[in-house]
Motif scaffolding. Sequence first.
Motif, PDB file in Angstrom:
ATOM      1  N   ALA A 171      20.114  20.117  53.116  1.00 25.29           N
ATOM      2  CA  ALA A 171      21.158  20.199  52.060  1.00 25.29           C
ATOM      3  C   ALA A 171      21.597  18.949  51.869  1.00 25.29           C
ATOM      4  O   ALA A 171      22.281  18.864  50.412  1.00 25.29           O
ATOM      5  CB  ALA A 171      22.307  21.359  51.744  1.00 25.29           C
ATOM      6  N   ARG A 194      12.672  26.840  53.207  1.00 24.24           N
ATOM      7  CA  ARG A 194      13.829  27.316  52.821  1.00 24.24           C
ATOM      8  C   ARG A 194      14.000  28.816  53.048  1.00 24.24           C
ATOM      9  O   ARG A 194      14.578  29.842  53.273  1.00 24.24           O
ATOM     10  CB  ARG A 194      14.119  26.751  51.549  1.00 24.24           C
ATOM     11  N   CYS A 224      19.224  24.010  45.706  1.00 25.36           N
ATOM     12  CA  CYS A 224      18.294  24.333  46.482  1.00 25.36           C
ATOM     13  C   CYS A 224      16.480  25.166  46.604  1.00 25.36           C
ATOM     14  O   CYS A 224      16.239  25.173  47.294  1.00 25.36           O
ATOM     15  CB  CYS A 224      18.619  25.157  48.502  1.00 25.36           C
ATOM     16  N   TYR A 268      22.152  28.742  55.981  1.00 30.10           N
ATOM     17  CA  TYR A 268      22.652  27.507  56.510  1.00 30.10           C
ATOM     18  C   TYR A 268      22.910  27.520  57.744  1.00 30.10           C
ATOM     19  O   TYR A 268      22.585  28.374  58.481  1.00 30.10           O
ATOM     20  CB  TYR A 268      22.798  26.568  55.212  1.00 30.10           C
ATOM     21  N   PRO A 278      15.582  21.080  50.493  1.00 31.19           N
ATOM     22  CA  PRO A 278      16.198  22.831  50.196  1.00 31.19           C
ATOM     23  C   PRO A 278      16.770  22.910  51.878  1.00 31.19           C
ATOM     24  O   PRO A 278      16.997  24.399  52.281  1.00 31.19           O
ATOM     25  CB  PRO A 278      14.944  22.946  50.030  1.00 31.19           C
TER      26      PRO A 278
END
Length: 383
Positions: A279, A325, A252, A194, A276
């Motif tokens: 967020a 993701r 996620c 992230y 995902p």
Amino acid sequence: MNVDCAVVGASFAGLSCASALARAGLRVTVLEKKGDPGEKLHTTGIIVKDAIDQVALLDGLPAELVRRIDGVRLYAPNLRYVDLAAPGYYFLATDTPRVMRWLAARAEQAGAHIAYGKLFTRAERVQSGFDLGDLGTARFLVGADGPSSRVAKALGLGRSTKFLFGVEYEYAGAQLSEPDKLHCFIDRRVAPGYIGWVVAGVGVVQVGLARRIRGDRWTASAAMQALLEKIAPLFDFRRTQPTSVRAGMIPCGGLVRPAAARRVLLVGDAAGMVSPVTAGGIHTALKHGLAAGHAIADYLDGRKDDPSSWFVGSYPRFRIKRLLRFLFDHFQSDALFDLLLGTRPMRAAAGIIYFHHKGVFDPAGGAPTVRAARPKVEETGSG
Ligand SMILES: Cc1cc2nc3c(=O)[nH]c(=O)nc-3n(C[C@H](O)[C@H](O)[C@H](O)COP(=O)(O)OP(=O)(O)OC[C@H]3O[C@@H](n4cnc5c(N)ncnc54)[C@H](O)[C@@H]3O)c2cc1C
């Protein structure tokens, strides 16, 4: 409490669902374990423009509860950055505790009853719906109780298994020199899977990060310390005590399966309804919470079938974002981000991630140019 619908969780999903049900004239009670919807929050509270455009419930959100953020400053791991924006697009930073209380007040004005300090633990099926023990009975049950849904557990519904962990420090009274940007930091060590972020909220500066949880040995405070050290040349909060901490799990992995069964529906984080990649889950929680309320009202009034048989088909599938993701989880490379910042593929990805496919331009004009970050110490009012 013998109601048409019991909604577990007085947050974005539960309060929007309860508002729709109450407006349809149904008896609805929201069960909330906290004593106040604005306490112990686990969200930065940024609301995307699409939510403002699409969710009628947000009409009339008082101006003093929000701050407009016009674009994103995206920093590569080496701290070089590009400024990104999209035509007409913005985010709203919020005074989230007060937004939650405002949403709760709207649900109550519509006729919903919110029972604070009530922890949902179990539900037994009976002929006409559910027996909730001391909490009464309900013809329909909604699980809007977040990523570790007790409703899902009690009724044998699907539960999220893939998570990011988010943690955020608030600095009341602090200020940023570039307050109209969401500052995002890519760094595989500090925020694997992230980003870290700095944003000037309403009366506070919020500094946070989220990390993909996969055998993670870092504590939240160790990760925050690493972020604070990293961004110190630009935003130095190392010697400032946070006035508040927000933290929580972020699903996620996409939608849980099943997200519904006869007379029971999950919505919001409980259903895994979080992008995902970004967020972000506030928009989907509000939008699908409201829609769920309408669908349940139609069922209880005898106009439609049980929404568990058809409504979940309208939930977002996040196909492209689940692919992103996967790529981020498996191939995140700091060297690649240092190299690609400001390029066409990076802009294409930013358009999908930040601006919902609305393209990307540099607010300064032309294509985004990579710039070196100028070291600067922020003014903080909190000592
Ligand atoms: C650090 C962090 C930052 C984030 N930042 C953003 C952001 O800026 N923008 C964005 O769009 N999304 C953000 N998200 C995600 C977003 O916060 C969630 O998607 C959103 O809050 C989901 O809302 P919800 O109503 O489904 O659930 P929640 O907000 O999780 O609310 C669940 C509610 O249920 C209550 N509850 C739980 N269990 C029970 C029980 N057994 N009985 C009674 N009550 C119960 C809880 O107290 C809570 O009030 C962030 C998440 C984290 C962790």
